[in-house]
Design a protein around this motif. Structure first.
Motif, PDB file in Angstrom:
ATOM      1  N   TRP A  73     -23.794  -0.219  20.683  1.00 16.25           N
ATOM      2  CA  TRP A  73     -22.370  -0.385  20.924  1.00 16.25           C
ATOM      3  C   TRP A  73     -21.581   0.415  19.885  1.00 16.25           C
ATOM      4  CZ3 TRP A  73     -22.733  -6.446  21.281  1.00 16.25           C
ATOM      5  CH2 TRP A  73     -23.437  -6.782  22.450  1.00 16.25           C
ATOM      6  N   SER A  74     -20.287   0.511  20.110  1.00 18.37           N
ATOM      7  CA  SER A  74     -19.448   1.308  19.222  1.00 18.37           C
ATOM      8  C   SER A  74     -19.206   0.587  17.898  1.00 18.37           C
ATOM      9  CB  SER A  74     -18.096   1.598  19.891  1.00 18.37           C
ATOM     10  OG  SER A  74     -18.290   2.345  21.066  1.00 18.37           O
ATOM     11  N   ASP A  75     -18.723   1.350  16.938  1.00 19.53           N
ATOM     12  CA  ASP A  75     -18.359   0.832  15.627  1.00 19.53           C
ATOM     13  C   ASP A  75     -17.000   0.135  15.750  1.00 19.53           C
ATOM     14  OD1 ASP A  75     -17.934   0.274  13.022  1.00 19.53           O
ATOM     15  OD2 ASP A  75     -17.788   2.343  12.335  1.00 19.53           O
ATOM     16  N   ILE A  76     -17.027  -1.174  16.008  1.00 18.63           N
ATOM     17  CA  ILE A  76     -15.790  -1.921  16.291  1.00 18.63           C
ATOM     18  C   ILE A  76     -15.002  -2.143  15.007  1.00 18.63           C
ATOM     19  CG2 ILE A  76     -14.857  -4.148  17.035  1.00 18.63           C
ATOM     20  CD1 ILE A  76     -16.954  -4.352  19.056  1.00 18.63           C
ATOM     21  N   ARG A  77     -13.707  -1.807  15.097  1.00 16.12           N
ATOM     22  CA  ARG A  77     -12.781  -2.096  14.008  1.00 16.12           C
ATOM     23  C   ARG A  77     -11.528  -2.696  14.618  1.00 16.12           C
ATOM     24  NH1 ARG A  77     -14.664  -0.047   9.245  1.00 16.12           N
ATOM     25  NH2 ARG A  77     -16.420   1.402   9.497  1.00 16.12           N
ATOM     26  N   ILE A  78     -10.912  -3.611  13.874  1.00 12.57           N
ATOM     27  CA  ILE A  78      -9.733  -4.289  14.403  1.00 12.57           C
ATOM     28  C   ILE A  78      -8.580  -4.168  13.417  1.00 12.57           C
ATOM     29  CG2 ILE A  78     -11.080  -5.948  15.749  1.00 12.57           C
ATOM     30  CD1 ILE A  78     -10.511  -8.043  13.580  1.00 12.57           C
ATOM     31  N   GLY A  79      -7.392  -4.253  13.967  1.00 17.80           N
ATOM     32  CA  GLY A  79      -6.185  -4.346  13.164  1.00 17.80           C
ATOM     33  C   GLY A  79      -5.544  -5.698  13.393  1.00 17.80           C
ATOM     34  N   ILE A  80      -5.049  -6.325  12.318  1.00 21.05           N
ATOM     35  CA  ILE A  80      -4.462  -7.667  12.404  1.00 21.05           C
ATOM     36  C   ILE A  80      -3.058  -7.623  11.825  1.00 21.05           C
ATOM     37  CG2 ILE A  80      -4.657 -10.082  11.693  1.00 21.05           C
ATOM     38  CD1 ILE A  80      -7.665  -9.679  11.437  1.00 21.05           C
ATOM     39  N   GLY A  81      -2.086  -8.087  12.616  1.00 19.28           N
ATOM     40  CA  GLY A  81      -0.708  -8.205  12.158  1.00 19.28           C
ATOM     41  C   GLY A  81      -0.310  -9.657  12.053  1.00 19.28           C
ATOM     42  N   ILE A  82       0.367 -10.026  10.969  1.00 23.74           N
ATOM     43  CA  ILE A  82       0.744 -11.424  10.717  1.00 23.74           C
ATOM     44  C   ILE A  82       2.200 -11.473  10.303  1.00 23.74           C
ATOM     45  CG2 ILE A  82       0.318 -13.471   9.299  1.00 23.74           C
ATOM     46  CD1 ILE A  82      -2.546 -12.505   8.914  1.00 23.74           C
ATOM     47  N   ASN A  83       2.930 -12.446  10.872  1.00 22.43           N
ATOM     48  CA  ASN A  83       4.323 -12.645  10.473  1.00 22.43           C
ATOM     49  C   ASN A  83       4.638 -14.128  10.485  1.00 22.43           C
ATOM     50  OD1 ASN A  83       6.990 -11.958   9.750  1.00 22.43           O
ATOM     51  ND2 ASN A  83       7.649 -12.191  11.871  1.00 22.43           N
ATOM     52  N   SER A  84       5.536 -14.537   9.596  1.00 20.00           N
ATOM     53  CA  SER A  84       5.976 -15.933   9.508  1.00 20.00           C
ATOM     54  C   SER A  84       7.472 -15.997   9.725  1.00 20.00           C
ATOM     55  CB  SER A  84       5.626 -16.530   8.137  1.00 20.00           C
ATOM     56  OG  SER A  84       4.244 -16.437   7.879  1.00 20.00           O
ATOM     57  N   GLY A  85       7.923 -17.088  10.317  1.00 18.62           N
ATOM     58  CA  GLY A  85       9.347 -17.262  10.551  1.00 18.62           C
ATOM     59  C   GLY A  85       9.603 -18.304  11.613  1.00 18.62           C
ATOM     60  N   MET A  86      10.883 -18.444  12.008  1.00 14.49           N
ATOM     61  CA  MET A  86      11.247 -19.407  13.035  1.00 14.49           C
ATOM     62  C   MET A  86      10.844 -18.869  14.400  1.00 14.49           C
ATOM     63  SD  MET A  86      12.414 -21.954  11.402  1.00 14.49           S
ATOM     64  CE  MET A  86      12.961 -22.916  12.810  1.00 14.49           C
ATOM     65  N   MET A  87      10.136 -19.724  15.164  1.00 10.09           N
ATOM     66  CA  MET A  87       9.657 -19.324  16.484  1.00 10.09           C
ATOM     67  C   MET A  87       9.912 -20.463  17.454  1.00 10.09           C
ATOM     68  SD  MET A  87       6.001 -17.718  15.330  1.00 10.09           S
ATOM     69  CE  MET A  87       5.888 -16.702  13.832  1.00 10.09           C
ATOM     70  N   GLU A 110       0.800  -5.437  13.885  1.00  9.07           N
ATOM     71  CA  GLU A 110      -0.583  -5.139  14.287  1.00  9.07           C
ATOM     72  C   GLU A 110      -0.696  -3.678  14.706  1.00  9.07           C
ATOM     73  OE1 GLU A 110      -3.415  -3.912  16.817  1.00  9.07           O
ATOM     74  OE2 GLU A 110      -1.639  -4.681  17.855  1.00  9.07           O
ATOM     75  N   GLY A 111       0.288  -3.158  15.443  1.00 10.23           N
ATOM     76  CA  GLY A 111       0.239  -1.763  15.859  1.00 10.23           C
ATOM     77  C   GLY A 111       0.328  -0.793  14.696  1.00 10.23           C
ATOM     78  N   LEU A 112       1.040  -1.198  13.628  1.00 10.16           N
ATOM     79  CA  LEU A 112       1.209  -0.308  12.482  1.00 10.16           C
ATOM     80  C   LEU A 112      -0.032  -0.224  11.597  1.00 10.16           C
ATOM     81  CD1 LEU A 112       4.859  -1.109  11.298  1.00 10.16           C
ATOM     82  CD2 LEU A 112       4.055   0.876  12.587  1.00 10.16           C
ATOM     83  N   THR A 113      -0.981  -1.147  11.775  1.00  9.81           N
ATOM     84  CA  THR A 113      -2.186  -1.080  10.936  1.00  9.81           C
ATOM     85  C   THR A 113      -2.916   0.243  11.121  1.00  9.81           C
ATOM     86  OG1 THR A 113      -3.490  -2.210  12.648  1.00  9.81           O
ATOM     87  CG2 THR A 113      -2.486  -3.592  10.925  1.00  9.81           C
ATOM     88  N   LYS A 114      -2.856   0.818  12.334  1.00 12.06           N
ATOM     89  CA  LYS A 114      -3.529   2.108  12.582  1.00 12.06           C
ATOM     90  C   LYS A 114      -2.841   3.231  11.815  1.00 12.06           C
ATOM     91  CE  LYS A 114      -3.087   1.199  16.988  1.00 12.06           C
ATOM     92  NZ  LYS A 114      -3.075   1.279  18.465  1.00 12.06           N
ATOM     93  N   VAL A 115      -1.526   3.139  11.720  1.00 13.24           N
ATOM     94  CA  VAL A 115      -0.786   4.203  11.037  1.00 13.24           C
ATOM     95  C   VAL A 115      -1.138   4.232   9.553  1.00 13.24           C
ATOM     96  CG1 VAL A 115       1.518   5.042  10.437  1.00 13.24           C
ATOM     97  CG2 VAL A 115       1.094   4.037  12.705  1.00 13.24           C
ATOM     98  N   TYR A 116      -1.244   3.055   8.961  1.00 11.35           N
ATOM     99  CA  TYR A 116      -1.461   2.971   7.517  1.00 11.35           C
ATOM    100  C   TYR A 116      -2.942   2.858   7.142  1.00 11.35           C
ATOM    101  CZ  TYR A 116       3.566   2.507   7.075  1.00 11.35           C
ATOM    102  OH  TYR A 116       4.918   2.742   7.129  1.00 11.35           O
ATOM    103  N   GLY A 117      -3.797   2.760   8.156  1.00 15.69           N
ATOM    104  CA  GLY A 117      -5.232   2.729   7.882  1.00 15.69           C
ATOM    105  C   GLY A 117      -5.698   1.466   7.182  1.00 15.69           C
ATOM    106  N   VAL A 118      -5.057   0.319   7.480  1.00 15.44           N
ATOM    107  CA  VAL A 118      -5.450  -0.946   6.855  1.00 15.44           C
ATOM    108  C   VAL A 118      -5.926  -1.905   7.936  1.00 15.44           C
ATOM    109  CG1 VAL A 118      -3.892  -0.698   4.900  1.00 15.44           C
ATOM    110  CG2 VAL A 118      -3.075  -1.835   6.975  1.00 15.44           C
ATOM    111  N   GLY A 119      -6.692  -2.905   7.512  1.00 10.12           N
ATOM    112  CA  GLY A 119      -7.211  -3.872   8.471  1.00 10.12           C
ATOM    113  C   GLY A 119      -6.250  -5.002   8.748  1.00 10.12           C
ATOM    114  N   ILE A 120      -5.403  -5.348   7.768  1.00 13.56           N
ATOM    115  CA  ILE A 120      -4.476  -6.476   7.916  1.00 13.56           C
ATOM    116  C   ILE A 120      -3.120  -6.057   7.360  1.00 13.56           C
ATOM    117  CG2 ILE A 120      -4.048  -8.914   7.395  1.00 13.56           C
ATOM    118  CD1 ILE A 120      -7.012  -9.167   6.667  1.00 13.56           C
ATOM    119  N   MET A 121      -2.082  -6.437   8.078  1.00 15.94           N
ATOM    120  CA  MET A 121      -0.725  -6.151   7.618  1.00 15.94           C
ATOM    121  C   MET A 121       0.120  -7.401   7.824  1.00 15.94           C
ATOM    122  SD  MET A 121       1.927  -3.171   8.856  1.00 15.94           S
ATOM    123  CE  MET A 121       0.815  -1.857   8.394  1.00 15.94           C
ATOM    124  N   VAL A 122       0.891  -7.777   6.779  1.00 12.15           N
ATOM    125  CA  VAL A 122       1.756  -8.947   6.876  1.00 12.15           C
ATOM    126  C   VAL A 122       3.178  -8.554   6.499  1.00 12.15           C
ATOM    127  CG1 VAL A 122      -0.199 -10.415   6.208  1.00 12.15           C
ATOM    128  CG2 VAL A 122       1.491  -9.773   4.493  1.00 12.15           C
TER     129      VAL A 122
END
Length: 737
Positions: free
Chosen positions: A573-587, A614-626
């Motif tokens: 299978w392929s070399d799986i990599r994921i990007g994770i975006g996290i935000n906190s606030g009123m929902m 989450e979409g910006l993780t690819k731009v910055y080359g990071v696995g997690i962005m908050v």
């Protein structure tokens, strides 16, 4: 009321059965095996809870301790030394009375008198000078007679012991406190003995006072009581502590306090003058421990012999001579210490007798215990099954408080011991029985919660929610929460190279551990969107640590995927990599959708920003962005500031960060790299392109695999050619999602 009783007839009947068993136990008709252990535990707890734990200076223990043995030699000492000890106590220190927690069972031959007399009868029998001198020395060298003369001069109580060994008898017993046949009609069960170890006859004749110090441990080996009278040969002999108190009061005869009832005579106490000593069914007194070892002053016997002790500490004192030296084997197990000197047990008893502070267990306490058991048992057996869990708990708590309160009041203010463990155990048993009856109601509530939220939240949260199902609803509401988006990178191109079965297997093997991690960190899975996972924290169960749980879950997801990656590659299978975006606030959270289909989900600007991150993780080359809102909730986690951006659909700039882990887990080299990068960003935002470029090039050289530094170097090159506007604040604008 009748309808309610009929509805709950089965649990009420079971409760009545439990009540009957405990009533039979309280009446001593049926013994519940483990209850004796619980009762001793509760007795010891009450004793320790209410001990005064103060120093009683009226009673002094002259201790044959390790120091005394080192200075004076091993025990037994010569009788001349014991006589000298008594002379010091009564002459120099002016004590009131002395009791011995030791036995003088053998003659003292240490002076050599026997050898001299043998010579006087043989080799020197015809030498007058020898015979004359021997006659002069004999009073000094006959140590036993020396001690006997000393005993006769002072108020001293000797100690001795009884044993179960048939026919073992040494020394001379004192006169019994009660003669043969004194209690033939009594229902009391006396401790009986088959043998004894007493003092030499001349010592007993000299003082006339003696008391036994025979231990009487409970079934578990713990000393909680001491026999006040022991039966031997049909006569009854008093304890050392009782003999000392009686001697202090002028040696009046002991009087038996007899209670007449339908079963005959019961010996309820012993009277010495105006003092009454309560006793139990074994004619034993409960030991009123004052505190742990050291509740009475200890003075080394060698210090008394050599006059080193303080005179003021013993003037008018009651003195007990005993030992704490381990080799002399007078250490016992007690409720206040696993290793406790036997001599201090006698001190506690003497103090208790003088202070009228010995607990009693009168015969009528059986009736009081039965009445309380019956009333509380009926109350709980009838009403417990009919109440909801909260009210049932309050009822059980009230019964427990009543039981503890009455028991402690009798203990503390009436000096009476009332059984406690059986009553408490009955209350808890009836409570558990009542709660068990309500199990089906609780199970139904749990099924309702599972039907509403089971597909979203982990089982452990369903269990918590089922405790109070009325508090949860699927109606929409605003809450402060944290949302997480996780997406597989380059999924489209990756899926093109796999057949449907392999792709399905890949996604299952990826989604399952990721979902498990979210559940383990108390997260709610909102939905799977193709290869993406959306989850949130803070609903339906409130979570004050929603941001922490989300970020720690994201960190663990990346670590777990890194461990799985070699296995996936090994399967082709392929070399799986994921990007994770996290935000906190009123929902806004609740059941949302249409009349055809609804789902429990979250909505709002804070949710949309989480998706953008989450979409910006690819731009910055990071696995997690908050977002900055999430980062501010976690001061003990190290973050790397990535940028200040304006995402599509948002006018206000957002600072974005990459979580690196808890502060204690991030090494010094990484912290140094963070400081350098933060300095580079400050130079970049200040338009100091050359200095910023130098810092970034140094960072890139140290970490060539990091794609963030080349990104900023490209921006600097572009801004050199096309400088940003004069009001530029360092924010980077993204025109697409």
């Amino acid at each position: 009321m009748k309808k309610t009783l009929r509805k709950h007839a089965v649990p009420i009947a079971l409760g009545m059965l439990v009540l009957l068993i405990f009533l039979l136990h309280a009446a001593k008709i049926v013994a519940i095996p483990f209850m004796q252990n619980l009762e001793t535990i509760s007795y010891d707890a009450r004793l320790r809870l209410t001990m005064p734990q103060t120093l009683d200076r009226r009673i002094v223990i002259v201790d044959i301790d390790e120091k005394s043995l080192a200075e004076e030699g091993r025990w037994p000492w010569g009788r001349d030394k014991v006589a000298a000890l008594l002379e010091q106590l009564f002459g120099r220190y002016k004590v009131a009375i002395v009791g011995f927690d030791v036995v003088f069972a053998e003659k003292d031959d240490s002076s050599g008198l026997n050898t001299l007399e043998r010579l006087g009868r043989t080799e020197f029998k015809d030498i007058p000078q020898f015979q004359s001198r021997l006659a002069q020395l004999r009073p000094q060298l006959d140590h036993d007679q020396l001690l006997a003369r000393t005993l006769a001069k002072h108020p001293v109580v000797l100690g001795y012991y009884f044993t179960d060994f048939q026919g073992r008898a040494s020394g001379k017993l004192p006169e019994p406190a009660f003669g043969t046949g004194s209690f033939v009609d009594s229902s009391s069960v006396f401790v009986t003995a088959s043998g004894y170890g007493a003092n030499l006859a001349e010592f007993q004749r000299a003082t006339g006072n003696a008391g036994h110090f025979t231990p009487f441990p409970d079934f578990d080996g713990v000393a909680r009581r001491e026999p006040m009278l022991i039966e031997y040969g049909g006569a009854y002999y008093e304890a050392l502590s009782l003999a000392m108190v009686r001697t202090l009061h002028g040696a009046p005869p002991i009087q038996a306090v007899i209670e007449q009832d339908s079963g005959g005579e019961t010996l309820e106490g012993l009277r010495v003058g105006k003092l009454k000593i309560p006793i139990d069914e074994n004619v034993s007194a409960l030991i009123p421990y004052r505190g742990k070892q050291g509740s009475y002053p200890y003075i080394s016997a060698s210090d008394v012999l050599h006059g080193r002790a303080s005179a003021g500490a013993m003037a008018g004192a009651i003195v007990l001579v005993g030992t704490t030296a381990p080799g002399l084997m007078d250490l016992r197990s007690t409720p206040v210490g696993a290793v406790y000197p036997g001599v201090e047990i006698h001190a506690n008893l003497i103090a208790g007798m003088l202070d009228h502070d010995i607990k009693e267990k009168p015969a009528y306490m059986l009736g009081v215990d039965l009445a309380q058991t019956l009333l509380l048992g009926l109350l709980l057996a009838i009403f417990m099954p009919t109440l909801n869990p909260v009210r049932a708990s309050l009822l059980a708590l009230g019964a427990l408080l009543w039981s503890f309160g009455v028991n402690l009041a009798l203990w503390q203010y009436a000096n009476m011991v009332m059984p406690l463990a059986a009553t408490v155990t009955m209350i808890l048993t009836l409570f558990v029985l009542g709660m068990s009856y309500g199990f089906f109601v609780e199970a139904r509530a749990k099924r309702q919660i599972s039907g509403l939220f089971g597909q979203y939240v982990p089982p452990q949260l369903v269990d918590e929610m089922s405790d109070d199902p009325g508090s949860f609803t699927m109606e929409g509401e605003n809450r402060e929460m944290t949302v997480l988006f996780a997406d597989v990178r380059n999924f489209t191109s990756m899926s093109e190279g796999l057949d449907p079965k392999a792709l399905s297997k890949l996604m299952n093997d990826y989604m399952t551990p990721m979902t498990r991690i979210i559940h383990q960190h108390r997260g709610t899975v909102d939905k799977y969107i193709g290869d993406a996972i959306m989850a949130f924290w803070g609903a339906p169960l409130a979570d004050t640590d929603h941001a922490r749980h989300a970020v720690t879950a994201a960190l663990e997801m990346q670590r777990t995927l890194a461990a799985l990656r070699p296995q996936f590659i090994a399967r082709g299978w392929s070399d799986i990599r994921i990007g994770i975006g996290i935000n906190s606030g009123m929902m806004n959270v609740g059941n949302m959708g249409s009349e055809f289909r609804t789902a429990y989900t979250v909505m709002g600007d804070a949710v949309n920003l989480g998706s953008r991150l989450e979409g910006l993780t690819k731009v910055y080359g990071v696995g997690i962005m908050v977002s900055e809102d999430t980062k501010n909730l976690l001061p003990d986690i190290v973050f790397r500031e990535l940028d200040k951006v304006r995402v599509k659909g948002k006018d206000i700039p957002v600072s974005i960060y990459e979580p690196l882990g808890p502060t204690e887990e991030v090494g010094p080299s990484k912290l140094d790299e963070l400081r350098q990068f933060q300095h580079a960003i400050e130079l970049y935002r200040a338009r100091q392109w050359d200095q910023a470029e130098t810092c970034l090039q140094s960072l890139q050289q140290a970490a060539p695999q990091d794609t963030l530094y080349p990104l900023y170097l490209q921006r600097i090159a572009r801004f050199r050619a096309d400088p940003p506007a004069a009001d530029w604040d360092g924010t980077f604008v993204f025109l697409r999602k």
